[in-house]
Design a protein around this motif. Sequence first.
Motif, PDB file in Angstrom:
ATOM      1  N   VAL A  77      19.987  43.015   2.440  1.00 29.65           N
ATOM      2  CA  VAL A  77      21.344  42.632   2.033  1.00 29.65           C
ATOM      3  C   VAL A  77      21.265  41.172   1.612  1.00 29.65           C
ATOM      4  O   VAL A  77      20.429  40.421   2.122  1.00 29.65           O
ATOM      5  CB  VAL A  77      22.389  42.801   3.155  1.00 29.65           C
ATOM      6  N   PRO A  78      22.110  40.755   0.693  1.00 30.42           N
ATOM      7  CA  PRO A  78      22.097  39.336   0.326  1.00 30.42           C
ATOM      8  C   PRO A  78      22.354  38.468   1.564  1.00 30.42           C
ATOM      9  O   PRO A  78      23.199  38.785   2.404  1.00 30.42           O
ATOM     10  CB  PRO A  78      23.239  39.220  -0.680  1.00 30.42           C
ATOM     11  N   MET A  79      21.583  37.390   1.669  1.00 35.44           N
ATOM     12  CA  MET A  79      21.714  36.464   2.799  1.00 35.44           C
ATOM     13  C   MET A  79      21.237  35.105   2.347  1.00 35.44           C
ATOM     14  O   MET A  79      20.555  34.981   1.335  1.00 35.44           O
ATOM     15  CB  MET A  79      20.924  36.974   4.006  1.00 35.44           C
ATOM     16  N   THR A  80      21.614  34.088   3.104  1.00 34.26           N
ATOM     17  CA  THR A  80      21.188  32.736   2.766  1.00 34.26           C
ATOM     18  C   THR A  80      20.921  31.937   4.033  1.00 34.26           C
ATOM     19  O   THR A  80      21.572  32.147   5.062  1.00 34.26           O
ATOM     20  CB  THR A  80      22.238  32.028   1.878  1.00 34.26           C
ATOM     21  N   THR A  81      19.972  31.043   3.946  1.00 32.41           N
ATOM     22  CA  THR A  81      19.639  30.179   5.074  1.00 32.41           C
ATOM     23  C   THR A  81      20.772  29.194   5.322  1.00 32.41           C
ATOM     24  O   THR A  81      21.236  28.531   4.401  1.00 32.41           O
ATOM     25  CB  THR A  81      18.345  29.388   4.786  1.00 32.41           C
ATOM     26  N   VAL A  82      21.210  29.107   6.572  1.00 26.94           N
ATOM     27  CA  VAL A  82      22.217  28.137   6.979  1.00 26.94           C
ATOM     28  C   VAL A  82      21.529  26.943   7.656  1.00 26.94           C
ATOM     29  O   VAL A  82      21.908  25.793   7.447  1.00 26.94           O
ATOM     30  CB  VAL A  82      23.240  28.778   7.939  1.00 26.94           C
ATOM     31  N   GLN A  83      20.513  27.236   8.443  1.00 26.64           N
ATOM     32  CA  GLN A  83      19.810  26.183   9.186  1.00 26.64           C
ATOM     33  C   GLN A  83      18.399  26.642   9.462  1.00 26.64           C
ATOM     34  O   GLN A  83      18.152  27.819   9.705  1.00 26.64           O
ATOM     35  CB  GLN A  83      20.548  25.905  10.500  1.00 26.64           C
ATOM     36  N   GLN A  84      17.460  25.692   9.402  1.00 16.69           N
ATOM     37  CA  GLN A  84      16.083  25.942   9.834  1.00 16.69           C
ATOM     38  C   GLN A  84      15.548  24.675  10.465  1.00 16.69           C
ATOM     39  O   GLN A  84      15.671  23.590   9.900  1.00 16.69           O
ATOM     40  CB  GLN A  84      15.182  26.361   8.670  1.00 16.69           C
ATOM     41  N   SER A  85      14.968  24.830  11.644  1.00 12.72           N
ATOM     42  CA  SER A  85      14.343  23.720  12.348  1.00 12.72           C
ATOM     43  C   SER A  85      12.914  24.130  12.679  1.00 12.72           C
ATOM     44  O   SER A  85      12.697  25.212  13.232  1.00 12.72           O
ATOM     45  CB  SER A  85      15.113  23.415  13.631  1.00 12.72           C
ATOM     46  N   THR A  86      11.966  23.279  12.311  1.00 19.80           N
ATOM     47  CA  THR A  86      10.554  23.618  12.502  1.00 19.80           C
ATOM     48  C   THR A  86       9.842  22.510  13.260  1.00 19.80           C
ATOM     49  O   THR A  86      10.036  21.336  12.965  1.00 19.80           O
ATOM     50  CB  THR A  86       9.864  23.834  11.135  1.00 19.80           C
ATOM     51  N   SER A  87       9.019  22.917  14.211  1.00 21.60           N
ATOM     52  CA  SER A  87       8.169  21.982  14.955  1.00 21.60           C
ATOM     53  C   SER A  87       6.720  22.355  14.684  1.00 21.60           C
ATOM     54  O   SER A  87       6.329  23.521  14.805  1.00 21.60           O
ATOM     55  CB  SER A  87       8.435  22.091  16.460  1.00 21.60           C
ATOM     56  N   PHE A  88       5.922  21.352  14.317  1.00 19.08           N
ATOM     57  CA  PHE A  88       4.510  21.555  14.023  1.00 19.08           C
ATOM     58  C   PHE A  88       3.695  21.062  15.206  1.00 19.08           C
ATOM     59  O   PHE A  88       3.857  19.931  15.645  1.00 19.08           O
ATOM     60  CB  PHE A  88       4.131  20.803  12.743  1.00 19.08           C
ATOM     61  N   MET A  89       2.797  21.915  15.717  1.00 15.34           N
ATOM     62  CA  MET A  89       2.073  21.600  16.940  1.00 15.34           C
ATOM     63  C   MET A  89       0.585  21.368  16.756  1.00 15.34           C
ATOM     64  O   MET A  89      -0.019  20.644  17.524  1.00 15.34           O
ATOM     65  CB  MET A  89       2.316  22.693  17.960  1.00 15.34           C
ATOM     66  N   ARG A  90      -0.001  22.013  15.768  1.00 15.08           N
ATOM     67  CA  ARG A  90      -1.433  21.810  15.509  1.00 15.08           C
ATOM     68  C   ARG A  90      -1.734  22.201  14.080  1.00 15.08           C
ATOM     69  O   ARG A  90      -1.060  23.049  13.502  1.00 15.08           O
ATOM     70  CB  ARG A  90      -2.309  22.580  16.486  1.00 15.08           C
ATOM     71  N   ALA A  91      -2.740  21.578  13.524  1.00 17.64           N
ATOM     72  CA  ALA A  91      -3.121  21.847  12.138  1.00 17.64           C
ATOM     73  C   ALA A  91      -3.790  23.211  12.018  1.00 17.64           C
ATOM     74  O   ALA A  91      -4.468  23.668  12.934  1.00 17.64           O
ATOM     75  CB  ALA A  91      -4.064  20.765  11.635  1.00 17.64           C
ATOM     76  N   VAL A  92      -3.582  23.825  10.860  1.00 19.28           N
ATOM     77  CA  VAL A  92      -4.286  25.060  10.514  1.00 19.28           C
ATOM     78  C   VAL A  92      -5.220  24.718   9.362  1.00 19.28           C
ATOM     79  O   VAL A  92      -4.781  24.224   8.325  1.00 19.28           O
ATOM     80  CB  VAL A  92      -3.302  26.168  10.076  1.00 19.28           C
ATOM     81  N   THR A  93      -6.505  24.979   9.570  1.00 22.31           N
ATOM     82  CA  THR A  93      -7.488  24.745   8.511  1.00 22.31           C
ATOM     83  C   THR A  93      -8.370  25.977   8.376  1.00 22.31           C
ATOM     84  O   THR A  93      -8.905  26.473   9.371  1.00 22.31           O
ATOM     85  CB  THR A  93      -8.371  23.519   8.808  1.00 22.31           C
ATOM     86  N   GLY A  94      -8.471  26.476   7.162  1.00 18.11           N
ATOM     87  CA  GLY A  94      -9.394  27.564   6.868  1.00 18.11           C
ATOM     88  C   GLY A  94      -9.070  28.899   7.500  1.00 18.11           C
ATOM     89  O   GLY A  94      -9.963  29.734   7.630  1.00 18.11           O
ATOM     90  N   ALA A  95      -7.826  29.147   7.899  1.00 18.27           N
ATOM     91  CA  ALA A  95      -7.472  30.416   8.536  1.00 18.27           C
ATOM     92  C   ALA A  95      -6.121  30.910   8.020  1.00 18.27           C
ATOM     93  O   ALA A  95      -5.238  30.111   7.707  1.00 18.27           O
ATOM     94  CB  ALA A  95      -7.398  30.247  10.053  1.00 18.27           C
ATOM     95  N   ASP A  96      -5.986  32.230   7.946  1.00 16.47           N
ATOM     96  CA  ASP A  96      -4.685  32.818   7.651  1.00 16.47           C
ATOM     97  C   ASP A  96      -3.743  32.504   8.810  1.00 16.47           C
ATOM     98  O   ASP A  96      -4.184  32.250   9.937  1.00 16.47           O
ATOM     99  CB  ASP A  96      -4.783  34.336   7.506  1.00 16.47           C
ATOM    100  N   VAL A  97      -2.448  32.557   8.526  1.00 18.31           N
ATOM    101  CA  VAL A  97      -1.443  32.334   9.556  1.00 18.31           C
ATOM    102  C   VAL A  97      -0.607  33.595   9.716  1.00 18.31           C
ATOM    103  O   VAL A  97      -0.147  34.181   8.721  1.00 18.31           O
ATOM    104  CB  VAL A  97      -0.526  31.144   9.202  1.00 18.31           C
ATOM    105  N   LEU A  98      -0.433  34.034  10.958  1.00 17.75           N
ATOM    106  CA  LEU A  98       0.457  35.146  11.257  1.00 17.75           C
ATOM    107  C   LEU A  98       1.815  34.563  11.616  1.00 17.75           C
ATOM    108  O   LEU A  98       1.920  33.705  12.494  1.00 17.75           O
ATOM    109  CB  LEU A  98      -0.104  36.009  12.376  1.00 17.75           C
ATOM    110  N   VAL A  99       2.830  35.016  10.904  1.00 16.39           N
ATOM    111  CA  VAL A  99       4.185  34.478  11.014  1.00 16.39           C
ATOM    112  C   VAL A  99       5.047  35.565  11.654  1.00 16.39           C
ATOM    113  O   VAL A  99       5.388  36.556  11.017  1.00 16.39           O
ATOM    114  CB  VAL A  99       4.724  34.084   9.621  1.00 16.39           C
ATOM    115  N   ASP A 100       5.376  35.376  12.924  1.00 10.41           N
ATOM    116  CA  ASP A 100       6.069  36.380  13.728  1.00 10.41           C
ATOM    117  C   ASP A 100       7.528  35.978  13.895  1.00 10.41           C
ATOM    118  O   ASP A 100       7.832  35.034  14.634  1.00 10.41           O
ATOM    119  CB  ASP A 100       5.362  36.492  15.081  1.00 10.41           C
ATOM    120  N   ALA A 101       8.419  36.668  13.192  1.00 13.00           N
ATOM    121  CA  ALA A 101       9.858  36.372  13.247  1.00 13.00           C
ATOM    122  C   ALA A 101      10.545  37.391  14.146  1.00 13.00           C
ATOM    123  O   ALA A 101      10.431  38.604  13.914  1.00 13.00           O
ATOM    124  CB  ALA A 101      10.459  36.411  11.849  1.00 13.00           C
TER     125      ALA A 101
END
Length: 137
Positions: A77-101
């Motif tokens: 369904v149509p939707m739009t982002t109202v707010q997003q807050s992100t915290s970065f804890m460690r670098a990712v180098t040379g690896a895929d990232v699994l994004v679990d929502a």
Amino acid sequence: MTLTLAEADKILADNFAPWVLELGLSVEEAGEAHAVLRLPWDGRLAREGGGLSGQALMAAADTATVIAVSSARGAFVPMTTVQQSTSFMRAVTGADVLVDARITKLGKRMAFAEITMTAEGGTEPAARASTVYALLG
């Protein structure tokens, strides 16, 4: 009312800007109140020093939320982002990232999600995000 992987991939292909599609995201899992996307490693997404850029991780988290909400509702369904807050804890180098929502609350007009981003093979999150979406349809 969850989506099949093919339905989730079609939502991804049909509803996102070309630059988001260029991230190469793919849907690994779509469930009743969650979705897991894969952000493949690409050196073009790395920042100075070789770590995956925060912008790529934030876009992946935002996109994963749309797929999770769609899966929870059984369709896009149509939707739009109202707010997003992100915290970065460690670098990712040379690896895929699994994004679990994970959807934490799904109402008629608003959806809330928590997203964990972990380098494939890792055990500790590289980043976490919280999103709020307005449901428009």
